[in-house]
Design a protein around this motif. Structure first.
Motif, mmCIF file in Angstrom:
data_model
loop_
_atom_site.group_PDB
_atom_site.id
_atom_site.type_symbol
_atom_site.label_atom_id
_atom_site.label_comp_id
_atom_site.label_asym_id
_atom_site.label_seq_id
_atom_site.Cartn_x
_atom_site.Cartn_y
_atom_site.Cartn_z
ATOM 1 N N THR A 134 -11.018 32.297 -38.441
ATOM 2 C CA THR A 134 -10.054 33.343 -38.985
ATOM 3 C C THR A 134 -10.607 34.154 -39.985
ATOM 4 O O THR A 134 -10.352 35.375 -40.291
ATOM 5 C CB THR A 134 -8.828 32.549 -39.844
ATOM 6 N N ASN A 158 -13.900 35.018 -40.330
ATOM 7 C CA ASN A 158 -14.754 35.949 -39.662
ATOM 8 C C ASN A 158 -13.800 36.985 -39.004
ATOM 9 O O ASN A 158 -14.299 38.400 -39.140
ATOM 10 C CB ASN A 158 -15.523 35.274 -38.683
ATOM 11 N N LEU A 159 -12.871 36.770 -38.509
ATOM 12 C CA LEU A 159 -11.942 37.896 -37.908
ATOM 13 C C LEU A 159 -11.310 38.898 -39.278
ATOM 14 O O LEU A 159 -11.279 40.037 -38.956
ATOM 15 C CB LEU A 159 -10.695 37.411 -37.318
ATOM 16 N N VAL A 199 -13.320 41.044 -30.760
ATOM 17 C CA VAL A 199 -12.436 39.669 -30.869
ATOM 18 C C VAL A 199 -13.092 38.512 -30.270
ATOM 19 O O VAL A 199 -13.245 37.551 -30.896
ATOM 20 C CB VAL A 199 -10.976 39.885 -30.887
ATOM 21 N N ILE A 226 -16.551 37.710 -31.817
ATOM 22 C CA ILE A 226 -16.496 36.915 -33.058
ATOM 23 C C ILE A 226 -16.022 35.588 -33.007
ATOM 24 O O ILE A 226 -16.479 34.424 -33.573
ATOM 25 C CB ILE A 226 -15.328 37.732 -33.927
ATOM 26 N N LEU A 227 -14.955 35.156 -32.008
ATOM 27 C CA LEU A 227 -14.444 34.146 -31.583
ATOM 28 C C LEU A 227 -15.357 33.221 -30.635
ATOM 29 O O LEU A 227 -15.198 32.039 -30.324
ATOM 30 C CB LEU A 227 -13.110 33.927 -30.978
#
Length: 55
Positions: A23, A25-26, A42, A45-46
């Motif tokens: 979260t 990082n987002l 997204v 990143i995840l």
């Protein structure tokens, strides 16, 4: 002044910590991007990888 209690590592929940990190990082990426994050960004990143055979 009282010395703070050391962190009891037995209370760590690795899944929760991982979720907090994702979260964070987002949120950082979103704050550094002038517009909305693309789904591809997204996913990167995840750490989501596309499944074979999926569009």
């Amino acid at each position: 002044m009282a010395t703070p209690e050391p962190l009891d590592v037995r209370l760590r929940d690795q899944d929760a910590l991982d979720e907090i990190e994702m979260t964070s990082n987002l949120m950082i990426a979103a704050s550094e991007t002038p517009g909305p994050l693309s789904q591809q960004m997204v996913d990167e990143i995840l750490g989501v990888r596309p499944q074979r055979g999926c569009a």
